[in-house]
Write a protein that holds these residues in place. Structure first.
Motif, PDB file in Angstrom:
ATOM      1  N   ASP A  36       0.868  -1.165   0.000  1.00 46.76           N
ATOM      2  CA  ASP A  36       0.000   0.000   0.000  1.00 46.76           C
ATOM      3  C   ASP A  36       0.909   1.221   0.000  1.00 46.76           C
ATOM      4  OD1 ASP A  36      -2.260  -1.661   0.315  1.00 46.76           O
ATOM      5  OD2 ASP A  36      -2.005  -1.646   2.489  1.00 46.76           O
ATOM      6  N   SER A  39       0.048   8.896   0.493  1.00 37.81           N
ATOM      7  CA  SER A  39       0.549  10.265   0.459  1.00 37.81           C
ATOM      8  C   SER A  39      -0.482  11.110   1.190  1.00 37.81           C
ATOM      9  CB  SER A  39       0.739  10.744  -0.976  1.00 37.81           C
ATOM     10  OG  SER A  39       1.425  11.981  -0.993  1.00 37.81           O
ATOM     11  N   LEU A  62      -7.427  16.294  -4.146  1.00 38.45           N
ATOM     12  CA  LEU A  62      -7.425  14.844  -3.915  1.00 38.45           C
ATOM     13  C   LEU A  62      -7.296  14.078  -5.232  1.00 38.45           C
ATOM     14  CD1 LEU A  62     -10.147  14.308  -1.166  1.00 38.45           C
ATOM     15  CD2 LEU A  62      -7.694  13.848  -0.971  1.00 38.45           C
ATOM     16  N   ALA A  63      -8.054  14.487  -6.230  1.00 43.63           N
ATOM     17  CA  ALA A  63      -8.008  13.819  -7.535  1.00 43.63           C
ATOM     18  C   ALA A  63      -6.626  13.958  -8.169  1.00 43.63           C
ATOM     19  CB  ALA A  63      -9.082  14.383  -8.463  1.00 43.63           C
ATOM     20  N   GLN A  66      -4.140  11.766  -6.256  1.00 42.11           N
ATOM     21  CA  GLN A  66      -4.333  10.355  -6.610  1.00 42.11           C
ATOM     22  C   GLN A  66      -3.662  10.058  -7.948  1.00 42.11           C
ATOM     23  OE1 GLN A  66      -6.136   8.193  -4.491  1.00 42.11           O
ATOM     24  NE2 GLN A  66      -5.303   6.582  -5.754  1.00 42.11           N
ATOM     25  N   LYS A  67      -3.821  10.952  -8.906  1.00 38.30           N
ATOM     26  CA  LYS A  67      -3.210  10.796 -10.225  1.00 38.30           C
ATOM     27  C   LYS A  67      -1.684  10.792 -10.113  1.00 38.30           C
ATOM     28  CE  LYS A  67      -2.735  13.247 -14.577  1.00 38.30           C
ATOM     29  NZ  LYS A  67      -2.600  14.608 -15.020  1.00 38.30           N
ATOM     30  N   LEU A  69       0.169  10.163  -7.471  1.00 37.48           N
ATOM     31  CA  LEU A  69       0.626   8.998  -6.716  1.00 37.48           C
ATOM     32  C   LEU A  69       0.657   7.763  -7.605  1.00 37.48           C
ATOM     33  CD1 LEU A  69       1.493   7.788  -4.021  1.00 37.48           C
ATOM     34  CD2 LEU A  69      -0.924   7.479  -3.473  1.00 37.48           C
ATOM     35  N   THR A  70      -0.386   7.569  -8.389  1.00 34.61           N
ATOM     36  CA  THR A  70      -0.446   6.434  -9.305  1.00 34.61           C
ATOM     37  C   THR A  70       0.664   6.526 -10.345  1.00 34.61           C
ATOM     38  OG1 THR A  70      -2.832   6.288  -8.964  1.00 34.61           O
ATOM     39  CG2 THR A  70      -1.951   5.182 -10.909  1.00 34.61           C
ATOM     40  N   ARG A  86      -2.285  -0.761  -3.655  1.00 34.41           N
ATOM     41  CA  ARG A  86      -3.408   0.045  -3.198  1.00 34.41           C
ATOM     42  C   ARG A  86      -2.870   1.458  -2.950  1.00 34.41           C
ATOM     43  NH1 ARG A  86      -6.132  -3.967   1.210  1.00 34.41           N
ATOM     44  NH2 ARG A  86      -4.037  -3.779   2.039  1.00 34.41           N
ATOM     45  N   HIS A  87      -3.428   2.428  -3.662  1.00 36.47           N
ATOM     46  CA  HIS A  87      -3.000   3.822  -3.557  1.00 36.47           C
ATOM     47  C   HIS A  87      -3.946   4.553  -2.615  1.00 36.47           C
ATOM     48  CE1 HIS A  87      -1.832   2.292  -7.541  1.00 36.47           C
ATOM     49  NE2 HIS A  87      -0.713   2.975  -7.336  1.00 36.47           N
ATOM     50  N   VAL A  88      -3.385   5.227  -1.616  1.00 33.60           N
ATOM     51  CA  VAL A  88      -4.201   5.921  -0.625  1.00 33.60           C
ATOM     52  C   VAL A  88      -3.755   7.378  -0.550  1.00 33.60           C
ATOM     53  CG1 VAL A  88      -4.884   6.031   1.803  1.00 33.60           C
ATOM     54  CG2 VAL A  88      -4.410   3.804   0.738  1.00 33.60           C
ATOM     55  N   VAL A  89      -4.696   8.286  -0.683  1.00 35.79           N
ATOM     56  CA  VAL A  89      -4.418   9.700  -0.461  1.00 35.79           C
ATOM     57  C   VAL A  89      -5.241  10.112   0.752  1.00 35.79           C
ATOM     58  CG1 VAL A  89      -4.540  12.039  -1.370  1.00 35.79           C
ATOM     59  CG2 VAL A  89      -3.967  10.151  -2.902  1.00 35.79           C
TER      60      VAL A  89
END
Length: 143
Positions: A36, A39, A62-63, A66-67, A69-70, A86-89
């Motif tokens: 996991d 950020s 947030l969006a 997420q982008k 981080l991915t 699993r990406h978590v913001v």
């Protein structure tokens, strides 16, 4: 045996957390553990702060986070490995959200970088120092 590894990265640092992410992935792969990656964004929702931003600023932030981080995970570890992450913001205070995410994900190990050291933190960044000090699971600090 480690079942879940949580890697904390700061997407505002660009690719500086690449080695941290690589070490976390290697440790997860050694144990066959879930990786996991978290950020943390600052909390813009405080009443006196939120007045300076548009109403939908936080959702857009947030969006975008997420982008980013991915994309960081994909560019560092490859798209195939990225699909299993699993990406978590999260939003809030970095060390608190890292610890909260680790608890909710059932992480057995937290991997974090030692960034922005200050003498008072004995050459360990303030968030890393707090995670180490308050964590109930093992913490691997990448220097």
């Amino acid at each position: 045996m480690t079942r879940s590894v949580l890697c904390a990265v700061d997407i505002s640092n660009g690719k500086i957390d690449g080695p941290v992410l690589q070490k976390a992935a290697a440790l997860a792969d050694l144990e066959g553990a879930q990786l996991d990656v978290v950020s943390v964004l600052p909390d813009f929702g405080e009443s006196w702060v939120s007045g300076f931003f548009q109403a939908d600023f936080h959702e857009k932030a947030l969006a975008e986070a997420q982008k980013q981080l991915t994309e960081l995970c994909a560019s560092t570890l490859g798209s195939e490995r990225n699909e299993k992450i699993r990406h978590v913001v999260a939003t809030g205070t970095a060390y608190q959200e890292i610890l909260r995410t680790a608890e909710s994900a059932g992480s057995d190990l937290i991997v974090i970088g030692a960034h922005k050291p200050d003498f008072k933190d004995y050459l360990l960044g303030p968030n890393a120092a707090r995670v180490v000090r308050h964590s109930t699971v093992s913490v691997y600090v990448v220097r």
